[in-house]
Design a protein around this motif. Structure first.
Motif, PDB file in Angstrom:
ATOM      1  N   ALA A  96       0.849  -1.191   0.000  1.00 49.10           N
ATOM      2  CA  ALA A  96       0.000   0.000   0.000  1.00 49.10           C
ATOM      3  C   ALA A  96       0.885   1.241   0.000  1.00 49.10           C
ATOM      4  CB  ALA A  96      -0.913  -0.007   1.229  1.00 49.10           C
ATOM      5  N   GLY A  97       0.690   2.083  -1.001  1.00 48.92           N
ATOM      6  CA  GLY A  97       1.494   3.283  -1.117  1.00 48.92           C
ATOM      7  C   GLY A  97       2.898   3.028  -1.614  1.00 48.92           C
ATOM      8  N   GLY A  98       3.178   1.793  -2.060  1.00 48.74           N
ATOM      9  CA  GLY A  98       4.524   1.462  -2.492  1.00 48.74           C
ATOM     10  C   GLY A  98       4.784   1.832  -3.938  1.00 48.74           C
ATOM     11  N   ARG A  99       6.022   1.597  -4.364  1.00 49.29           N
ATOM     12  CA  ARG A  99       6.428   1.942  -5.721  1.00 49.29           C
ATOM     13  C   ARG A  99       6.768   0.715  -6.556  1.00 49.29           C
ATOM     14  NH1 ARG A  99      10.606   7.024  -4.611  1.00 49.29           N
ATOM     15  NH2 ARG A  99       9.085   8.410  -3.561  1.00 49.29           N
ATOM     16  N   THR A 100       6.912  -0.452  -5.916  1.00 47.19           N
ATOM     17  CA  THR A 100       7.310  -1.639  -6.666  1.00 47.19           C
ATOM     18  C   THR A 100       6.099  -2.234  -7.362  1.00 47.19           C
ATOM     19  OG1 THR A 100       9.016  -2.097  -5.016  1.00 47.19           O
ATOM     20  CG2 THR A 100       8.406  -3.890  -6.523  1.00 47.19           C
ATOM     21  N   PRO A 101       6.111  -2.323  -8.690  1.00 44.35           N
ATOM     22  CA  PRO A 101       4.942  -2.837  -9.402  1.00 44.35           C
ATOM     23  C   PRO A 101       4.801  -4.350  -9.236  1.00 44.35           C
ATOM     24  CG  PRO A 101       6.713  -2.388 -10.938  1.00 44.35           C
ATOM     25  CD  PRO A 101       7.176  -1.881  -9.607  1.00 44.35           C
ATOM     26  N   VAL A 102       3.563  -4.828  -9.261  1.00 42.83           N
ATOM     27  CA  VAL A 102       3.280  -6.258  -9.243  1.00 42.83           C
ATOM     28  C   VAL A 102       3.536  -6.816 -10.641  1.00 42.83           C
ATOM     29  CG1 VAL A 102       1.458  -7.999  -9.037  1.00 42.83           C
ATOM     30  CG2 VAL A 102       1.591  -6.129  -7.379  1.00 42.83           C
ATOM     31  N   GLY A 103       4.283  -7.900 -10.702  1.00 42.79           N
ATOM     32  CA  GLY A 103       4.525  -8.594 -11.956  1.00 42.79           C
ATOM     33  C   GLY A 103       3.959 -10.000 -11.917  1.00 42.79           C
ATOM     34  N   THR A 104       4.107 -10.742 -12.988  1.00 37.89           N
ATOM     35  CA  THR A 104       3.551 -12.091 -13.034  1.00 37.89           C
ATOM     36  C   THR A 104       4.394 -13.095 -12.256  1.00 37.89           C
ATOM     37  OG1 THR A 104       4.684 -12.599 -15.109  1.00 37.89           O
ATOM     38  CG2 THR A 104       2.462 -11.660 -15.257  1.00 37.89           C
ATOM     39  N   THR A 105       5.582 -12.668 -11.788  1.00 44.24           N
ATOM     40  CA  THR A 105       6.380 -13.535 -10.921  1.00 44.24           C
ATOM     41  C   THR A 105       6.345 -13.083  -9.461  1.00 44.24           C
ATOM     42  OG1 THR A 105       8.397 -12.256 -11.357  1.00 44.24           O
ATOM     43  CG2 THR A 105       7.954 -14.146 -12.802  1.00 44.24           C
ATOM     44  N   THR A 106       5.625 -12.002  -9.161  1.00 40.72           N
ATOM     45  CA  THR A 106       5.488 -11.533  -7.777  1.00 40.72           C
ATOM     46  C   THR A 106       4.749 -12.582  -6.953  1.00 40.72           C
ATOM     47  OG1 THR A 106       5.444  -9.223  -8.476  1.00 40.72           O
ATOM     48  CG2 THR A 106       4.553  -9.727  -6.299  1.00 40.72           C
TER      49      THR A 106
END
Length: 541
Positions: free
Chosen positions: A48-58
């Motif tokens: 929440a409020g972060g900068r790291t994007p979710v990817g398909t390997t997250t």
């Protein structure tokens, strides 16, 4: 290859709006066939409020979807001849015991089939390590505390969802193979499928950088490590989850025999005419537009998700989120909407039965019974989550009133112990007796779900002492999420939760059984109900 471009374009455009509307930090979504990943994508951020994007390997926690992985691992052990589904669990856990008021030595009657199918009688939480209190206890400490729980009903009597049976199944694998549970699953299931972004290993999860962080606005401090490992401890990525779904759509490949998968999907102790419902670690339901889907959802510690696959059209859907405060999973979920769109886009008819899909047999409806027999059904019933239904007589007919409905469902009595709920897809229910032979449960014959008769006890013993009366709060890791009341009405003790009054019957000094089979234990400090601590201080801090 199935063309779902129109659907994925719509999802790509619409999901960010859904995340904003429901304050969900991140989501990963995917669709597959048995041989191809049609589409997968990440949205939002890992925190929440972060900068790291979710990817398909997250990696996301998928919570109770862990149960399908655990059950699959047990079936691998069955294939290898190391365990048997119908052997008493004391064969593998010789010192295990559990408390009950129904029968002698219930642990000697329990089998792995009972544990995986949620029919052993367990409550949902253990005294050590639960969804409410996590003090950093180990998986072994958590499992040891299960012996201090009370069964809600006799072994094998009916289905009731519980973490504890699944955790004990994991403990059995750990003991039989003499390796940590997470290592056995990695070696026998995850590695053969190439699932490098999936693990039960709590240390590996804590050290993982590309990992979604759970979000719950009510509970700001959420742990990463949890002791309920087999029941809810796995982390996976959307791409790995799709690969796992393909394993099921491809009949187990070389890892598990098709016949053992069929056993896993089959309801272990079905009600008459029941085919849909909970098998061994996996649920089978009918999703619109009439598609039979194997699936499991998961929720808790800041995560909600859905994983499902439909064997007949050969489609799998995965939806992972790192928030609990949204309507995108569960009933009428995003996963169900995606499944419907994909199935309809094939323009293929959906069969009602196949070699892998069970279809419920039509219930046998007998001639209507006398009104005196219909009176057996009248009363209050409680289901999971303190949902309350009342069956009452109105103008000579029985009606099902759930939450003060303006238009309660009409009931048709079709046998001494059988009714049909006409306004709810013609769902059929039957009365089940308690140990005294009196009606004690109402079981849905369509999916096996059970409602508990909430009768005012006739001989309740002395009422709760005045010192116990009043409000108590329920906390999750120190944050208040619910308030309950203990009190007495006309000499009978009761607990009230979410406005639902549940009657209490004394079963021993400081011990009371509730209408839904749980035990209130006033001998502990703080007192507990269903092993959940009840705190006298009702502050919200």
């Amino acid at each position: 290859m199935l063309d779902i471009t129109r659907l994925t374009d719509a999802l790509t455009a619409g999901i960010p709006e859904l995340l904003d509307a429901h304050a969900v930090p991140g989501m990963a979504v995917g669709v597959c066939t048995p041989t191809q990943v049609l589409w997968s994508a990440g949205f939002g951020t890992t925190d929440a409020g972060g900068r790291t994007p979710v990817g398909t390997t997250t990696m996301f926690s998928v919570q109770s979807v862990s149960k399908t992985y655990t059950a699959t691992a047990v079936m691998i052990a069955v294939k290898q001849g190391r365990v048997a589904l119908d052997e008493p669990i004391t064969t593998y856990l010789p010192t295990f015991t559990v408390r009950t008021r129904f029968e002698d030595r219930p642990e000697r009657k329990m089998t792995l089939r009972h544990l995986l199918g949620h029919t052993a009688g367990f409550t949902h939480e253990a005294p050590v390590g639960s969804n409410y209190v996590d003090g950093g206890e180990s998986f072994d400490e958590h499992c040891a505390s299960i012996s201090d729980t009370w069964l809600r009903f006799p072994v094998g009597h009916h289905y009731e969802y519980s973490n504890l049976g699944i955790d004990l199944a994991g403990a059995i694998l750990q003991r039989v193979y003499d390796v940590p549970f997470h290592e056995f699953v990695r070696r026998e299931l995850l590695a053969p499928l190439g699932l490098t972004r999936t693990t039960f290993d709590q240390d590996a999860i804590a050290a993982e950088e590309d990992r979604a962080i759970g979000h719950n606005p009510q509970v700001p401090h959420l742990p990463v490590r949890i002791p309920m490992v087999p029941a809810g401890g796995i982390y996976t990525s959307v791409d790995d989850a799709l690969r796992y779904v393909q394993f099921h759509l491809r009949d187990g490949e070389k890892v598990l025999d098709k016949e053992l998968l069929a056993t896993m999907y089959r309801v272990p102790f079905p009600a008459p005419g029941q085919a849909l419902g909970y098998g061994l670690g996996v649920q089978t339901s009918r999703w619109e537009p009439g598609v039979v889907v194997r699936h499991h959802g998961g929720g808790g510690f800041g995560f909600l998700c859905d994983v499902g696959w439909a064997p007949d059209p050969g489609v799998g859907v995965v939806v992972l989120t790192n928030s609990v405060d949204h309507p995108l999973t569960g009933r009428e979920s995003l996963a169900q909407r995606i499944m419907r769109e994909v199935v309809e886009s094939t323009a293929a008819s959906v069969p009602t039965a196949s070699s892998t899909t069970a279809t419920p047999a039509a219930p046998t409806h007998r001639a209507p019974v006398p009104a005196s027999e219909a009176a057996r059904f009248v009363g209050e019933y409680i289901s999971r989550g303190a949902s309350l239904a009342r069956i009452r007589s109105e103008a000579g007919r029985l009606v099902w009133d759930e939450g003060g409905d303006d238009d309660p469902d009409q009931l048709r009595v079709t046998g001494r112990d059988e009714i049909v709920r006409e306004n709810d897809g013609s769902a059929t229910y039957r009365l089940l007796p308690g140990t005294d032979g009196a009606p004690a449960y109402l079981q849905c014959l369509d999916d096996g779900s059970t409602w508990y008769r909430n009768d005012r006890p006739g001989t309740a013993g002395p009422p709760l002492e005045a010192r116990w009366h009043g409000s108590y709060n329920v906390r999750v890791n120190g944050s208040t999420v619910l308030t309950v009341e203990l009190g007495v009405e006309d000499g009978a003790s009761h607990l009230t939760v979410m406005g639902v009054r549940i009657w209490l019957d004394q079963i021993g000094p400081g011990l009371y059984s509730s209408g839904d089979g749980e035990v209130l234990d006033l001998t502990r400090t703080p007192p507990t109900c269903a092993n959940i601590p009840l705190h006298r201080d009702i502050s919200t801090t």
